[in-house]
Write an enzyme that holds these catalytic residues in place. Structure first.
Site, PDB file in Angstrom:
ATOM      1  N   ILE A   1       7.113  69.833  -6.080  1.00 15.18           N
ATOM      2  CA  ILE A   1       7.166  70.034  -7.519  1.00 15.18           C
ATOM      3  C   ILE A   1       6.211  69.072  -8.206  1.00 15.18           C
ATOM      4  CG2 ILE A   1       9.562  70.843  -7.453  1.00 15.18           C
ATOM      5  CD1 ILE A   1      10.369  68.123  -8.684  1.00 15.18           C
ATOM      6  N   SER A   2       5.757  69.455  -9.394  1.00 19.43           N
ATOM      7  CA  SER A   2       4.869  68.639 -10.213  1.00 19.43           C
ATOM      8  C   SER A   2       3.586  68.349  -9.437  1.00 19.43           C
ATOM      9  CB  SER A   2       5.605  67.372 -10.656  1.00 19.43           C
ATOM     10  OG  SER A   2       4.891  66.693 -11.658  1.00 19.43           O
ATOM     11  N   ASN A   3       3.203  67.085  -9.295  1.00 22.70           N
ATOM     12  CA  ASN A   3       2.020  66.791  -8.483  1.00 22.70           C
ATOM     13  C   ASN A   3       2.204  67.264  -7.047  1.00 22.70           C
ATOM     14  OD1 ASN A   3       0.693  65.660 -10.611  1.00 22.70           O
ATOM     15  ND2 ASN A   3       0.911  63.546  -9.928  1.00 22.70           N
TER      16      ASN A   3
END
Length: 611
Positions: A271-273
């Protein structure tokens, strides 16, 4: 001045490539590039998933204590790092229903294999760690490879991959993707070793050894000061972690070796980066990866309509959003911590922007309307602005901009073009030397991006009346300008752009439509549109009423308004696994009408998970 000598580079590289174990090496036919350097057992009250804390321990407001604050053991640091990363990623509040409506905190016994690995051409290593549960099934070989969200340490994705994979007998391979919490104390010349404990430069074996001028003071942060632009290599970090998993499994089950990509299922999730990293991993050559699940990914689809680099919209938000939020009715905003204290600062930002010629209007109301209109014109939605209030309240935009500018430009210690640095700080934000107790806890407590864990941002441009504005204007100019430093940073950003794989495999991208940190309009939406041309098996789940930070749903105003994203990540993993098993067709695209819990508790029906 003479650069500091990284005395152990040759030794460290040798360890990363060949391992440093007394166990006999595998035969050349099945030799792996990276071999485990450390193996630990985790059973009884120290399991793989929660380090024996369980849901009650993870919910505890105080971190697991160190017996000696200045000299914690590796086991104490591991437990605390797991506690910190769970709380930073998942909503563990009682009304969040984690472990009931979704997720798992099962006690999973097993072993951990870890090492410092290095992608070709990198100056600094990244951490890789593989958790092998005792119930691993050698007849149904499964590895879930993941990358930390944000700039977190190697356990930064434990709440993302571990709850789905470990209870069902899959090994999990983690990487900090070249960022992480291996801070280096420039004053004491000390930093974390492979096991997280503090070591000295003279003794060697450190996980991060920056090039720095002799006599440099403060703290070197790996994401900012590695000189590697790690984001450009995130896909290679993930693939290397998967390769390391095969080596660890060879070590764990020699009777079933060799473990290879052609006989072991590999699913990537993040998730995210970390979501951006696993999408970048799908670009890597070879038929090594079976499926990808990416939540709220920070991903740049170069030249795609609407796509914007993280640094572009981060620096824009850092400047304009504090003022723009005043244009939104107060009752539409969830109340960030210390809201009463920050609103006067937002008003002051409006006035400072007016003086700088960046907004129009002679009153705070008109200035806020001008800032709001500019953000809307650049593609920000009101939903993203509302959720972005949290990033304003926690000064996250500035923190990201400072660190990423240094990384993109490959600047070392003391070289930041806007004069920013990091150090332990006094109450008045003046720099000081770190204490032994602070230094000992950086590896377990840090998020990889200061401020936090006793390390703050040093801003040499601070000036009244809006103290951080001069520094932010400098950071923004690195995106919009054309001088030598701007071109250097912009070249680093260009190196992070996604390429699109030609290999067909199930890919599910999940994004909350209210995401205020990585808005889907700038990231996942243009990426999916372009990626489908190369891989028609890309699917897109858009979730109403979901923002970026599940961990902040423990704040009542946010928990009442937003749904968690992790349930959709776990559900997508279920569905791609069933697809790979031939039990169902690919997941369908979905616009998910999820309902927040309001004043009650999360119930599975509210999430409207696609089936």
């Amino acid at each position: 001045m003479k650069p500091m000598t990284r005395r152990s580079c040759a030794l460290l590289l040798g360890m990363a490539l060949a391992g440093c174990s007394s166990t006999p090496s595998p035969s050349p036919a099945v030799a792996h590039m990276i071999e485990p350097q450390r193996v630990t057992e985790h059973r009884g009250n120290d399991d793989l998933l929660t380090a024996g804390l369980g849901i009650d321990g993870l919910r505890g407001m105080a971190p697991p204590a160190f017996a000696d604050a200045a000299n914690p053991t590796a086991a104490e640091l591991r437990r605390r790092a797991i506690w910190s990363n769970w709380r930073g990623i998942a909503d563990l509040s009682p009304t969040g229903a984690y472990g009931q409506a979704y997720g798992s905190v099962a006690s999973v016994p097993g072993r951990e294999y870890s090492a410092l690995a290095r992608v070709p051409g990198a100056q600094q290593p990244h951490r890789v760690l593989v958790q092998v549960p005792d119930n691993f099934d050698t007849a149904r070989r499964c590895v879930v490879v993941t990358a930390s969200s944000g700039s977190r340490g190697v356990y930064g994705a434990i709440a993302v991959a571990g709850p789905w994979a470990l209870p069902k007998g899959c090994a999990v391979a983690y990487t900090d993707k070249g960022a992480g919490t291996d801070y280096f104390d420039l004053d004491a010349q000390q930093a974390a070793r492979e096991d997280g404990t503090v070591g000295t430069l003279e003794a060697g074996g450190l996980a991060f050894m920056p090039d720095a001028p002799v006599g440099a003071s403060g703290v070197a942060v790996k994401h900012a000061h590695s000189k590697d632009n790690p984001e450009a290599d995130w896909g290679r970090h993930v693939k290397q972690a998967a390769e390391f998993a095969l080596a660890a499994l060879d070590r764990a089950y020699p009777q079933a070796a060799p473990f290879r990509f052609d006989n072991t299922r590999v699913i990537a999730v993040g998730i995210s980066n970390g979501g951006g990293a696993v999408l970048r991993a799908s670009e890597e050559e070879g038929d090594w990866l079976d499926a990808v699940v990416a939540g709220e990914p920070n991903i740049l689809a170069a030249d795609a309509p609407g796509a914007r680099p993280l640094y572009d919209y981060t620096t824009e938000a850092a400047l304009l959003m504090p003022c723009a939020l005043l244009h939104l009715p107060a009752d539409t905003l969830p109340q960030p911590p210390l809201r009463a204290q920050v609103e006067p600062l937002w008003t002051a930002r409006c006035a400072a922007l007016k003086t700088a010629g960046l907004v129009a209007g002679d009153t705070p109301k008109a200035q806020a309307a001008s800032a709001h209109a500019q953000l809307k014109a650049q593609g920000w939605t009101d939903q993203a602005l509302v959720a972005g209030a949290l990033s304003v309240g926690f000064d996250l935009w500035r923190a990201v901009a400072v660190t990423y500018a240094s990384a993109y430009g490959r600047y070392g210690v003391g070289e930041h073009p806007c004069g920013h640095a990091f150090a332990a700080q006094n109450a008045d934000f003046s720099s000081r030397a770190a204490t032994a107790a602070e230094r000992a806890a950086w590896w377990s407590d840090g998020s990889g991006i200061p401020p936090g864990a006793g390390v703050g941002i040093v801003d040499t441009k601070l000036a009244p009346p809006d103290f951080t504005l001069p520094g932010l204007q400098c950071l923004r100019a690195l995106q919009s300008g054309n001088d030598e430093h701007a071109r250097r940073v912009q070249a680093g950003i260009a190196q992070t752009a996604a390429r699109f794989p030609r290999t067909r495999r199930p890919v599910v991208v999940i994004h909350g439509l209210d995401d205020g940190l990585v808005p889907p309009a700038f990231s996942s939406a243009p990426y999916v549109e372009q990626a489908r041309i190369a891989n028609p098996d890309v699917r897109y789940w858009q979730v109403r009423n979901a923002q970026h930070f599940d961990g902040f749903l423990a704040l009542p105003a946010y928990g009442a308004r937003y749904v968690p994203l992790l349930p959709y990540v776990y559900a997508a993993l279920d569905q791609v696994e069933a697809t790979l098993d031939g039990k169902r067709a690919l997941p369908a695209n979905a616009l998910i009408d999820a309902r927040p819990r309001g004043a009650g508790s999360v119930e599975a029906a509210q999430l409207a998970i696609p089936r």
